[in-house]
Design a protein around this motif. Structure first.
Motif, PDB file in Angstrom:
ATOM      1  N   ASN A 757       0.275  -1.313   0.649  1.00  0.00           N
ATOM      2  CA  ASN A 757      -0.307  -0.159  -0.170  1.00  0.00           C
ATOM      3  C   ASN A 757       0.559   1.696   0.068  1.00  0.00           C
ATOM      4  O   ASN A 757       1.291   2.212  -0.951  1.00  0.00           O
ATOM      5  N   LEU A 758       1.915   1.480   1.341  1.00  0.00           N
ATOM      6  CA  LEU A 758       2.430   2.539   0.857  1.00  0.00           C
ATOM      7  C   LEU A 758       3.581   2.896  -0.571  1.00  0.00           C
ATOM      8  O   LEU A 758       3.360   3.094  -0.775  1.00  0.00           O
ATOM      9  N   TRP A 759       4.341   1.851  -1.158  1.00  0.00           N
ATOM     10  CA  TRP A 759       4.848   1.891  -2.416  1.00  0.00           C
ATOM     11  C   TRP A 759       4.222   2.255  -3.695  1.00  0.00           C
ATOM     12  O   TRP A 759       3.797   3.444  -4.201  1.00  0.00           O
ATOM     13  N   THR A 760       2.263   2.257  -3.445  1.00  0.00           N
ATOM     14  CA  THR A 760       1.797   1.630  -4.476  1.00  0.00           C
ATOM     15  C   THR A 760       1.677   3.256  -4.390  1.00  0.00           C
ATOM     16  O   THR A 760       0.403   3.804  -5.355  1.00  0.00           O
ATOM     17  N   GLN A 761       1.339   4.140  -2.558  1.00  0.00           N
ATOM     18  CA  GLN A 761       1.151   5.690  -2.930  1.00  0.00           C
ATOM     19  C   GLN A 761       1.754   5.954  -3.020  1.00  0.00           C
ATOM     20  O   GLN A 761       1.652   7.586  -2.773  1.00  0.00           O
ATOM     21  N   GLY A 762       3.212   6.117  -3.564  1.00  0.00           N
ATOM     22  CA  GLY A 762       4.268   6.593  -3.065  1.00  0.00           C
ATOM     23  C   GLY A 762       4.856   7.169  -1.697  1.00  0.00           C
ATOM     24  O   GLY A 762       5.925   7.794  -1.998  1.00  0.00           O
ATOM     25  N   LYS A 763       4.906   6.061  -0.646  1.00  0.00           N
ATOM     26  CA  LYS A 763       5.020   6.577   0.579  1.00  0.00           C
ATOM     27  C   LYS A 763       6.084   5.382   0.547  1.00  0.00           C
ATOM     28  O   LYS A 763       5.780   5.005   2.454  1.00  0.00           O
ATOM     29  N   ALA A 764       6.803   5.058   0.156  1.00  0.00           N
ATOM     30  CA  ALA A 764       7.412   3.685   0.917  1.00  0.00           C
ATOM     31  C   ALA A 764       8.033   4.186   1.842  1.00  0.00           C
ATOM     32  O   ALA A 764       8.755   2.989   2.947  1.00  0.00           O
ATOM     33  N   LEU A 765       9.197   5.048   1.706  1.00  0.00           N
ATOM     34  CA  LEU A 765       9.748   5.909   3.012  1.00  0.00           C
ATOM     35  C   LEU A 765       9.969   5.641   4.375  1.00  0.00           C
ATOM     36  O   LEU A 765      10.153   5.688   5.332  1.00  0.00           O
ATOM     37  N   GLU A 766       8.063   5.774   4.437  1.00  0.00           N
ATOM     38  CA  GLU A 766       6.948   5.627   6.082  1.00  0.00           C
ATOM     39  C   GLU A 766       7.645   3.974   6.201  1.00  0.00           C
ATOM     40  O   GLU A 766       7.070   4.298   7.455  1.00  0.00           O
ATOM     41  N   LEU A 767       8.074   3.442   5.539  1.00  0.00           N
ATOM     42  CA  LEU A 767       8.350   2.005   6.137  1.00  0.00           C
ATOM     43  C   LEU A 767       9.545   2.077   6.975  1.00  0.00           C
ATOM     44  O   LEU A 767       9.859   0.988   7.920  1.00  0.00           O
ATOM     45  N   LEU A 768      10.625   3.027   7.240  1.00  0.00           N
ATOM     46  CA  LEU A 768      11.317   2.432   7.094  1.00  0.00           C
ATOM     47  C   LEU A 768      10.962   2.504   9.213  1.00  0.00           C
ATOM     48  O   LEU A 768      10.689   3.805   9.736  1.00  0.00           O
ATOM     49  N   ASP A 769      12.530   1.691   9.121  1.00  0.00           N
ATOM     50  CA  ASP A 769      11.997   1.764  10.992  1.00  0.00           C
ATOM     51  C   ASP A 769      12.383   3.232  11.794  1.00  0.00           C
ATOM     52  O   ASP A 769      13.599   3.879  11.060  1.00  0.00           O
ATOM     53  N   GLU A 770      11.575   3.452  12.873  1.00  0.00           N
ATOM     54  CA  GLU A 770      11.605   5.144  13.174  1.00  0.00           C
ATOM     55  C   GLU A 770      13.204   4.824  13.840  1.00  0.00           C
ATOM     56  O   GLU A 770      13.203   5.886  14.380  1.00  0.00           O
ATOM     57  N   SER A 771      13.218   4.087  14.545  1.00  0.00           N
ATOM     58  CA  SER A 771      14.667   4.053  15.627  1.00  0.00           C
ATOM     59  C   SER A 771      15.929   5.091  14.815  1.00  0.00           C
ATOM     60  O   SER A 771      17.207   4.622  15.438  1.00  0.00           O
ATOM     61  N   ILE A 772      15.762   4.177  13.739  1.00  0.00           N
ATOM     62  CA  ILE A 772      16.835   4.809  12.605  1.00  0.00           C
ATOM     63  C   ILE A 772      17.009   6.353  11.920  1.00  0.00           C
ATOM     64  O   ILE A 772      16.163   7.299  11.208  1.00  0.00           O
ATOM     65  N   ARG A 773      17.813   7.179  12.910  1.00  0.00           N
ATOM     66  CA  ARG A 773      17.473   8.604  12.682  1.00  0.00           C
ATOM     67  C   ARG A 773      18.719   9.012  11.968  1.00  0.00           C
ATOM     68  O   ARG A 773      18.780  10.230  12.132  1.00  0.00           O
ATOM     69  N   ALA A 774      20.160   8.414  12.058  1.00  0.00           N
ATOM     70  CA  ALA A 774      20.765   9.134  11.173  1.00  0.00           C
ATOM     71  C   ALA A 774      20.848   9.191  10.435  1.00  0.00           C
ATOM     72  O   ALA A 774      19.816   8.787   9.750  1.00  0.00           O
ATOM     73  N   GLU A 775      21.979   9.770   9.616  1.00  0.00           N
ATOM     74  CA  GLU A 775      22.213   9.423   7.975  1.00  0.00           C
ATOM     75  C   GLU A 775      21.775   8.220   7.361  1.00  0.00           C
ATOM     76  O   GLU A 775      22.403   7.277   7.677  1.00  0.00           O
ATOM     77  N   PHE A 776      21.293   8.641   6.240  1.00  0.00           N
ATOM     78  CA  PHE A 776      21.036   6.829   5.713  1.00  0.00           C
ATOM     79  C   PHE A 776      20.525   7.888   4.228  1.00  0.00           C
ATOM     80  O   PHE A 776      20.483   8.757   3.680  1.00  0.00           O
ATOM     81  N   SER A 777      20.960   6.728   3.509  1.00  0.00           N
ATOM     82  CA  SER A 777      20.752   7.371   1.853  1.00  0.00           C
ATOM     83  C   SER A 777      19.116   6.316   1.410  1.00  0.00           C
ATOM     84  O   SER A 777      18.609   5.113   0.758  1.00  0.00           O
ATOM     85  N   LYS A 778      18.187   7.722   0.893  1.00  0.00           N
ATOM     86  CA  LYS A 778      16.795   7.239   0.522  1.00  0.00           C
ATOM     87  C   LYS A 778      16.749   6.705  -0.391  1.00  0.00           C
ATOM     88  O   LYS A 778      15.693   5.277  -0.610  1.00  0.00           O
ATOM     89  N   ASP A 779      17.558   6.723  -1.824  1.00  0.00           N
ATOM     90  CA  ASP A 779      17.352   5.520  -2.399  1.00  0.00           C
ATOM     91  C   ASP A 779      18.081   4.557  -2.059  1.00  0.00           C
ATOM     92  O   ASP A 779      17.329   3.025  -2.969  1.00  0.00           O
ATOM     93  N   GLU A 780      18.251   4.010  -1.153  1.00  0.00           N
ATOM     94  CA  GLU A 780      18.848   2.619  -0.812  1.00  0.00           C
ATOM     95  C   GLU A 780      18.024   1.763  -0.184  1.00  0.00           C
ATOM     96  O   GLU A 780      17.980   0.854  -0.187  1.00  0.00           O
ATOM     97  N   VAL A 781      17.258   2.883   0.830  1.00  0.00           N
ATOM     98  CA  VAL A 781      16.478   2.438   1.855  1.00  0.00           C
ATOM     99  C   VAL A 781      15.390   1.641   0.337  1.00  0.00           C
ATOM    100  O   VAL A 781      14.500   0.624   0.144  1.00  0.00           O
ATOM    101  N   LEU A 782      14.797   2.993  -0.312  1.00  0.00           N
ATOM    102  CA  LEU A 782      13.885   2.553  -1.211  1.00  0.00           C
ATOM    103  C   LEU A 782      14.073   0.861  -2.380  1.00  0.00           C
ATOM    104  O   LEU A 782      13.136   0.521  -2.693  1.00  0.00           O
ATOM    105  N   ARG A 783      15.475   1.484  -2.825  1.00  0.00           N
ATOM    106  CA  ARG A 783      15.893  -0.198  -3.331  1.00  0.00           C
ATOM    107  C   ARG A 783      15.001  -1.093  -2.520  1.00  0.00           C
ATOM    108  O   ARG A 783      15.088  -2.427  -3.071  1.00  0.00           O
TER     109      ARG A 783
END
Length: 856
Positions: A757-783
């Motif tokens: 559902n998040l993927w089809t709505q273009g909100k896939a990044l909302e899946l990322l664990d909230e405990s990850i607060r440091a910098e991360f690659s959005k492209d890597e997470v989406l991939r």
């Protein structure tokens, strides 16, 4: 008059097309008086291929060729790929000019030519014929000799190589035949990627991205048996590969040894080269091989003089006599700067490091001589101070020919066994060569012969001493067991018989500090007393975990080594067969991302397995704990995902056995002190034959939330079943949430459905664990999320294999396909499984048995 006749014919065909939407001409040939219209097709004599106009889904018309008997429309050639017909009608015909030209042309509705065979030979009485090979040819009406074809589609390939179609250069004419991808799955236009022969030096084939002139992959040169970088070519029994290199041409092609089988090589729009074979029983194309298939296939992955090993972690390594050029980048797992010599070379005294199973370096600037043997090649290389390496040109028989490199060695790779690559000899300083007892110098010179003789003598002596020592220790062990009041002779002998029957050599003692080699299958046999002492009588303080099989305890041996002891309870669902399976499998598997089995103990009613100790226990202890999950930053999570993928790829493809794990989940992934992942628990695993792709079982084993639909419902398991489990694991690692099983829980979708559902709505990044607060690659997470969804697609044939997964994880260049809906979260299966929603997610599902297994 001809004009009136033509229009009359067109009107008649138009009227017929209203009542018969698609007509097949009763011929495989068109002539100047019999054109082909939009609603007609040509069919080859044996009804293997069909030619006609088609719309791939972009509302344009193309003239193409496809398989006749395969309902799944598969195009193998397109004529007007860059000049589509945009009008509602089109026609294929032979020209009739005053000069008797006889070209094949495609006309649109206003009779403008959008494509032509464009041959310059002026001739009359020509026909165009579709052959059973898939070749569309222009020839004289009374001449069927292939040598006299005026024009043929096989000499004008698009994105597909068929049996008999030749790829490469004609040195006389300068014509280069190569594959070029479609722009997309629905657009045959010339795409970004090519598969093309490089004839310079020692010829090999490259995959390149033409839009930015970048090499992505190379096959390695042809060594007489196969391309040195394509070990899979050796194991294909139904296909014969051919390569010709002479003064006139450099060509590669393949042919089928059984005409009833179909195979094709495709340059895909995503940048990968894929070989497909048609599987009649499943009515589907099966991907046999693809390239690039892992991160070591990426061009120049480890830089100059660097060697890539897909079974190692990190994958880049420097050879003996070399060191990383950029140590800081190397420590961060960036090997692109490569390696440099550790010591200064001295031309007259340098030696040559022999390397086995190597993909030869990039060879466009290599020197090649077919007449030399390897000894002569070594002499020339040794006397030439610029020479960096040498090898045989042809490895058939005793080997022949000479290849010499006088440049930096690029894009090298080492394979696990002799199935891939060949011997390569690399120049190193003599001082560095002498430091490595496992690597000899050049084959020439009496000093080398003396060194070999001494080495062999020492080796044989060492083996004899070790065998005598082992014999002595075993006799001492057996005597001690005979006098022991705890361990009686009968049970101990039975445990040895049990292991010996599985092909596992048992011994009483072993140096546990070093890793065993692939061929070393010796497995130590522990005393129950030893393990009792090590675990302080299996005290609760030493308990690491508990499951349906029993408990796992931390132990410390007398030598000081920390171990993990898996003690099967007497009521365990995992019995002798599962234990036997695990011992047999894991004792033969060696990989950084698989847990190492140190030994076992089978005495009286006790069944115990001894593993290397994992300081950070299992992945689920961190992943699903709010306090501990913060220790898993994004980089660690990505490394864990990549490590699990490499371990699974080894099981499926690179090990001597093809293993299906069948119970991959977070609790079966252990973490060492550096948080490197290791797959464990092979009690439910199954061995597949080399050519086996699928099996069926009446007893479904596994854990809710990780089982693929076809396995849970129908008992069908394959490597794609493990891929599904891996996909679930990826989404759990990204989100920090557990997939709750294949049903709705509290009116909420499970993790797969939520992710979709998040993927089809273009909100896939909302899946990322909230405990990850440091910098991360959005492209890597989406991939990673997209790869996870690709792996959990409902239909097994849609899921990628693990080689593709590893490649996609390691590359940010390749375009990922769009995933289809996941299994057990959407669609018709909901009603079938709704009744299961009241059950615990840990239950194993099966029409025959239901077994509690989540505790494993």
């Amino acid at each position: 008059m001809k004009r009136i006749y033509y229009h009359t014919t067109t009107i008649i065909v138009f009227i017929l097309s209203i009542f018969f939407p698609c007509l097949t001409l009763a011929t495989d040939t068109i002539t100047s008086t019999q054109p082909l219209t939009i609603n007609q097709t040509l069919v080859s004599t044996g009804e293997v291929f069909e030619l006609g106009f088609f719309d791939p889904g972009n509302n344009n018309l193309y003239l193409g060729i496809w398989y006749k008997k395969i309902k799944q429309r598969t195009y193998v050639w397109v004529a007007n790929r860059d000049t589509p017909v945009t009008s509602p009608s089109a026609e294929l015909k032979l020209t009739i000019g005053d000069n008797g030209n006889g070209n094949i042309i495609v006309l649109n509705q206003d009779e403008t030519a959008v494509w032509s065979s464009n041959q310059s030979v002026s001739t009359a009485n020509t026909v165009a014929q579709l052959l059973d090979s898939g070749n569309f040819v222009l020839r004289m009406d009374n001449d069927e000799d292939p040598e006299n074809y005026i024009w043929q589609s096989f000499e004008n390939p698009t994105n597909t190589l068929l049996p008999g179609m030749k790829l490469g250069w004609d040195r006389k004419t300068g014509v280069n035949r190569f594959l070029r991808s479609w722009k997309s799955d629905t657009d045959p236009k010339v795409g970004d990627y090519s598969f093309k022969m490089n004839i310079h030096g020692f010829p090999e084939i490259f995959i390149s991205k033409e839009t930015d002139v970048r090499t992505l992959y190379r096959s390695g040169p042809w060594n007489g048996r196969r391309f040195s970088g394509v070990p899979e070519m050796k194991s294909v029994s139904l296909i014969e590969f051919e390569f010709k290199n002479n003064s006139d041409e450099v060509l590669y092609w393949f042919k089928m040894l059984n005409g009833s089988y179909y195979s094709r090589l495709v340059m895909s729009s995503s940048g990968s080269l894929e070989r497909f074979t048609w599987v009649e029983s499943s009515h589907a194309w099966s991907e046999y091989w693809s390239a690039p298939r892992d991160q070591c296939d990426a061009y120049k992955k480890c830089g100059p003089f660097g060697v890539c090993d897909a079974n190692a972690s990190p994958v880049c390594k420097c050879m003996t006599g070399f060191r990383p050029k950029n140590q800081q980048a190397w420590d961060l797992r960036d090997g692109s700067d490569g390696c440099v010599w550790s010591s200064e070379l001295e031309c007259g005294s340098d030696g040559f490091l022999p390397l086995k199973n190597m993909k030869l370096p990039e060879s466009s600037k290599a020197f090649v001589d077919q007449s030399m043997n390897l000894s002569q090649c070594a002499e020339i290389c040794k006397s030439n101070c610029s020479c960096t390496a040498y090898a045989n040109m042809d490895i058939t028989g005793v080997g022949s020919g000479c290849v010499i490199w006088a440049v930096d060695l690029l894009d090298m790779r080492q394979y696990a066994d002799s199935e891939g690559g060949q011997d390569l000899y690399v120049r190193v300083a003599a001082s560095d060569l002498d430091q490595s007892p496992t690597i000899g110098a050049s084959e020439n010179g009496s000093s080398n012969n003396v060194a070999k003789t001494v080495g062999i003598t020492v080796g044989i002596s060492a083996v004899i001493i070790i065998l005598l020592l082992l014999f002595y220790l075993r006799r001492k062990k057996m005597q001690r067991l005979k006098n022991s009041s705890i361990n009686r002779k009968g049970p101990h002998e039975r445990s040895q018989d049990f292991l010996m029957s599985e092909g596992i050599i048992v011994q009483s003692k072993k140096d546990y500090s070093g890793e065993t080699t692939t061929d070393d299958l010796e497995l130590p046999l522990f005393d129950f007393t030893t393990l009792t002492i090590a675990t302080e009588n299996f005290s609760d303080e030493n308990k690491l975990g508990q499951g349906g099989f029993g408990c796992v305890y931390k132990g410390i041996l007398v030598e000081g080594e920390i171990i993990a002891v898996k003690r099967l309870s007497r009521t365990s669902g995992q019995g002798v067969e599962e234990l036997k399976n695990e011992v047999r499998l894991i004792a033969k598997l060696q990989h950084r991302n698989l847990v190492r089995l140190l030994g076992c103990c089978i005495e009286v009613e006790e069944k115990l397995l001894v593993y290397e100790y994992m300081e950070n226990k299992s992945l689920n202890t961190f992943l699903f704990d709010k306090e501990k999950s913060a220790r898993l930053n994004w980089q660690k999570r990505f490394d864990i995902i990549s490590g699990i993928a490499r371990g699974l790829l080894y099981l499926h493809q690179d090990s001597r056995l093809r293993i299906i794990h069948r119970d991959l989940k977070a609790s079966n992934v252990l973490l060492d002190k550096e948080m490197n992942p290791k797959i464990s628990d092979f009690g439910m695993a199954r061995i597949f034959g080399g050519d086996q792709t699928e099996a069926e079982t009446k007893k479904v084993v596994g854990t809710y939330g990780y089982m693929s639909p076809e396995y849970a419902m129908d008992g069908l398991f394959s490597i794609k079943s493990d891929v599904f489990s891996f996909g679930v694991l990826v989404l759990e690692i990204v989100s920090g949430k557990k997939n709750r099983g294949f049903y709705y829980s509290s009116n909420q979708l499970n993790l797969l459905g939520h992710t979709w559902n998040l993927w089809t709505q273009g909100k896939a990044l909302e899946l990322l664990d909230e405990s990850i607060r440091a910098e991360f690659s959005k492209d890597e997470v989406l991939r990673c999320i997209q790869i996870g969804l690709l792996c959990v697609q409902e239909h097994a044939e849609d899921r990628p294999n693990m080689s593709k997964v590893v490649l996609l994880l390691s590359s940010d260049v390749l375009n990922l396909p769009q995933p289809k809906y996941p299994g057990f979260s959407l669609g018709k299966r909901h009603s079938e499984i709704e009744s299961l929603s009241k059950h615990d997610e840990s239950l194993t599902i099966n029409g025959v048995t239901v077994t509690v297994l989540d505790g494993r």
